[in-house]
Design a protein around this motif. Structure first.
Motif, mmCIF file in Angstrom:
data_model
loop_
_atom_site.group_PDB
_atom_site.id
_atom_site.type_symbol
_atom_site.label_atom_id
_atom_site.label_comp_id
_atom_site.label_asym_id
_atom_site.label_seq_id
_atom_site.Cartn_x
_atom_site.Cartn_y
_atom_site.Cartn_z
ATOM 1 N N GLU A 188 1.222 -1.687 0.107
ATOM 2 C CA GLU A 188 0.030 -0.171 0.321
ATOM 3 C C GLU A 188 0.769 0.851 -0.260
ATOM 4 O OE1 GLU A 188 -2.289 1.805 -0.582
ATOM 5 O OE2 GLU A 188 -3.967 1.660 0.835
ATOM 6 N N THR A 189 0.080 2.540 -0.766
ATOM 7 C CA THR A 189 1.690 3.650 -0.877
ATOM 8 C C THR A 189 0.157 4.911 -0.388
ATOM 9 O OG1 THR A 189 2.863 2.532 -2.136
ATOM 10 C CG2 THR A 189 2.818 5.359 -2.205
ATOM 11 N N VAL A 190 0.446 5.622 0.594
ATOM 12 C CA VAL A 190 -0.325 6.923 0.874
ATOM 13 C C VAL A 190 0.479 8.139 0.596
ATOM 14 C CG1 VAL A 190 -1.129 5.472 2.603
ATOM 15 C CG2 VAL A 190 0.156 6.968 3.627
ATOM 16 N N VAL A 191 -0.414 8.827 -0.194
ATOM 17 C CA VAL A 191 0.129 10.049 -0.890
ATOM 18 C C VAL A 191 0.063 11.233 0.599
ATOM 19 C CG1 VAL A 191 1.214 11.466 -2.155
ATOM 20 C CG2 VAL A 191 0.762 9.930 -3.015
ATOM 21 N N ALA A 192 0.485 11.792 1.459
ATOM 22 C CA ALA A 192 0.582 12.795 1.885
ATOM 23 C C ALA A 192 0.922 13.890 1.993
ATOM 24 C CB ALA A 192 1.811 12.696 3.714
ATOM 25 N N SER A 193 0.062 15.553 1.758
ATOM 26 C CA SER A 193 0.102 16.439 2.099
ATOM 27 C C SER A 193 0.552 17.126 3.535
ATOM 28 C CB SER A 193 -1.527 17.336 1.052
ATOM 29 O OG SER A 193 -2.021 16.426 1.927
ATOM 30 N N PRO A 194 1.356 18.315 2.891
ATOM 31 C CA PRO A 194 1.679 19.343 4.013
ATOM 32 C C PRO A 194 0.291 19.971 4.274
ATOM 33 C CG PRO A 194 2.317 20.007 1.698
ATOM 34 C CD PRO A 194 1.946 18.675 1.477
ATOM 35 N N VAL A 195 0.360 20.525 5.307
ATOM 36 C CA VAL A 195 -0.707 21.107 5.892
ATOM 37 C C VAL A 195 -0.663 22.413 5.046
ATOM 38 C CG1 VAL A 195 -1.525 22.012 7.992
ATOM 39 C CG2 VAL A 195 -0.434 20.115 8.577
ATOM 40 N N THR A 196 -2.019 23.205 5.500
ATOM 41 C CA THR A 196 -2.140 24.557 4.268
ATOM 42 C C THR A 196 -2.508 25.541 5.299
ATOM 43 O OG1 THR A 196 -2.755 23.441 2.339
ATOM 44 C CG2 THR A 196 -3.517 25.730 2.941
ATOM 45 N N SER A 197 -1.487 26.313 5.841
ATOM 46 C CA SER A 197 -2.013 27.733 6.231
ATOM 47 C C SER A 197 -3.060 27.792 6.168
ATOM 48 C CB SER A 197 -0.890 28.043 6.933
ATOM 49 O OG SER A 197 0.369 28.240 6.953
ATOM 50 N N PRO A 198 -4.044 28.354 6.870
ATOM 51 C CA PRO A 198 -5.003 29.308 6.645
ATOM 52 C C PRO A 198 -5.296 30.612 6.712
ATOM 53 C CG PRO A 198 -4.585 28.887 9.535
ATOM 54 C CD PRO A 198 -3.537 27.744 9.054
ATOM 55 N N ASN A 199 -5.525 31.411 5.905
ATOM 56 C CA ASN A 199 -5.793 32.594 5.485
ATOM 57 C C ASN A 199 -5.915 33.411 6.122
ATOM 58 O OD1 ASN A 199 -5.191 35.022 3.947
ATOM 59 N ND2 ASN A 199 -6.570 34.232 2.217
ATOM 60 N N THR A 200 -5.115 34.371 6.690
ATOM 61 C CA THR A 200 -5.571 35.419 7.324
ATOM 62 C C THR A 200 -4.958 36.644 7.422
ATOM 63 O OG1 THR A 200 -3.024 35.474 8.828
ATOM 64 C CG2 THR A 200 -4.559 33.611 10.051
ATOM 65 N N ARG A 201 -5.242 36.693 5.763
ATOM 66 C CA ARG A 201 -5.155 38.219 6.072
ATOM 67 C C ARG A 201 -6.868 38.573 5.731
ATOM 68 N NH1 ARG A 201 -2.894 34.756 2.445
ATOM 69 N NH2 ARG A 201 -0.516 35.001 0.942
ATOM 70 N N ALA A 202 -6.446 39.907 6.057
ATOM 71 C CA ALA A 202 -7.717 40.808 6.670
ATOM 72 C C ALA A 202 -7.767 42.519 5.527
ATOM 73 C CB ALA A 202 -8.057 41.057 8.085
ATOM 74 N N LEU A 203 -8.392 43.165 5.499
ATOM 75 C CA LEU A 203 -8.533 44.398 5.043
ATOM 76 C C LEU A 203 -9.667 44.711 5.889
ATOM 77 C CD1 LEU A 203 -9.662 44.267 1.164
ATOM 78 C CD2 LEU A 203 -7.576 44.865 2.598
ATOM 79 N N ALA A 204 -9.866 46.278 5.650
ATOM 80 C CA ALA A 204 -10.590 47.231 6.831
ATOM 81 C C ALA A 204 -9.998 48.265 5.821
ATOM 82 C CB ALA A 204 -9.585 47.788 8.373
#
Length: 443
Positions: A188-204
């Motif tokens: 068996e082979t599994v393909v692991a992906s890196p953790v994607t950082s959440p988008n915390t960009r903000a506008l005001a």
């Protein structure tokens, strides 16, 4: 005295026959293995050497073993836990004596060897559960399960490793079996992906409205430091001609003075790169261009109120079909229909996931990894978002995606989600009713 010695010798011969048969049962195993949790696994064959307990008086057994490894997650993320099932489907030996072996005397354990992006070994254990083995008969299959945490992204291979059977019949005995030429072939082979950082960009914005040609101050934060950012007006999902570029400071912040001329502008967004990407942008921040009313006119205003993301289901109980003892197979049924309503009116999509407990009953349990589903999702006509059904495959205790919608300029709608369910029941599962709880989470 001669008669007493003869009886004692006969008793010793009976004990030796029993112990020898029990030790050789190790090469075969116990409970029939469940069906594979993924379609990427494949049976592999390798040479093993099993050493019976010395008291059995039987030499080591060298022969071919066939095994298969399955997982509950074929594409995990770094940090997630993967459940591994190691199944011996064809043992290297069979019962060599006429003496039948009783049920439920064998407890297997072993190792699954990791390779590729991540190395190490996974400890796996099986239940004390096996059908009776007739004299000179073939041994049934057995399976063992364990877990490991993904620590590296990339392709991780899984190969069968050494295993051991502990027998509890007249005496407590162990028979270790080793892979003659390690590692065994990859099953068996599994393909692991890196953790994607959440988008915390903000506008005001410093103001929510202004006359045509007025400059509005746009403050951005949590963008990539020292990166060019496009600040642009929006008219619904389309961009207007009101546009400028700025460069973030060393902390990822900026302050832009955007001149807004287009009366169609309803909001302002900012993003990194050549085009809008919800993963690298922020907004829209609402903005209204105030056009002076002509003489003798009245301004009529209407408001659209944002709603909620909600979920309902057509029922809370599913009855699967029955399977026969000794045959096993798939117990099938359908998930009660789930309706998701996304009336938020923003750029965020949603994800509906599920996880299930083990199926327990008076006769024991069936592992959570034995439940698979085939999801389907339909969007109601007019819904801005398209619904994507999750992948067909095992649900398991770690969970799987049932359906989702992507992020976009404008998302929302009403969605109907269904799934075909299939529980793989091992052939010799004790008769009775087995129940597990499937929990759905909308986020």
């Amino acid at each position: 005295m001669a008669l007493t010695r003869s009886r004692a010798a006969a008793r010793r011969r009976r004990w030796t026959a029993v112990l020898g048969a029990t030790a050789l049962a190790v090469a075969g195993g116990a409970l029939a293995a469940p069906a594979g949790a993924t379609t990427t696994s494949q049976p592999v064959e390798f040479q093993t050497r099993c050493v019976p307990p010395p008291i059995a008086g039987i030499p080591p057994i060298t022969g071919s073993t066939t095994a298969e490894i399955t997982v509950d997650k074929a594409s995990p993320k770094v940090g997630e836990t993967v459940t591994v099932t190691y199944t011996i489907t064809k043992p290297a030996a069979s019962n060599p004596v006429d003496l039948a072996l009783p049920a439920d005397i064998m407890t297997p354990s072993g190792k699954v060897v990791l390779g590729g992006a991540q190395s190490g070994a996974v400890t796996v254990n099986g239940p004390k559960k096996n059908p009776p083995v007739p004299g000179k008969g073939s041994f049934p299959a057995f399976s063992m399960t364990g877990t490991f945490t993904v620590t590296q992204a990339g392709s991780i291979t899984l190969s069968p490793g050494d295993y051991n059977i502990h027998t509890s019949y007249l005496m407590e005995l162990d028979t270790p079996c080793t892979v003659l030429t390690p590692p065994a072939p990859v099953s068996e082979t599994v393909v692991a992906s890196p953790v994607t950082s959440p988008n915390t960009r903000a506008l005001a914005l410093d103001t929510a409205s202004g006359d045509p040609g007025v400059r509005v101050t746009v403050n951005g934060s949590k963008f990539t430091p020292l990166t060019e950012v496009t600040v642009v007006g929006r008219a619904g999902a389309a961009e207007t001609a009101d546009r400028m570029t700025v460069t973030t400071d060393s902390e990822g912040s900026f302050a832009a003075r955007l001149k807004v001329n287009d009366v169609a502008t309803t909001g302002i967004v900012a993003y990194e790169g050549a085009a809008w990407d919800p993963e690298k942008g922020a907004g829209p921040a609402a903005y209204k261009v105030v056009v002076p009313a002509p003489p003798n006119s009245q301004t009529i205003t209407a408001a659209v109120t944002a709603g909620e993301l909600s979920m309902t289901q057509a029922g809370d109980a599913v009855q699967l079909s029955s399977v026969d003892f000794g045959q096993g197979g798939a117990a099938t049924g359908d998930l009660r229909t789930v309706t998701v309503k996304d009336f938020r009116g923003g750029p965020a999509g949603w994800s509906l996931t599920g996880k299930v407990t083990d199926f327990t009953g008076t006769g024991g349990s069936i592992g959570a990894g034995n439940l698979s589903w085939t999801p389907a999702c339909t969007a109601k006509a007019g819904s801005p978002s398209a619904c994507a059904a999750g992948s067909s495959g095992p649900v398991g205790s770690g969970g799987a995606t049932l359906a989702s919608t992507p992020n976009g300029a404008l998302t929302g709608g009403e969605f109907t989600i269904d799934a075909g369910l299939s529980l793989d029941v091992p052939a010799f599962t004790a008769p009775g009713s087995y129940a597990g709880v499937l929990t759905l989470t909308l986020s």
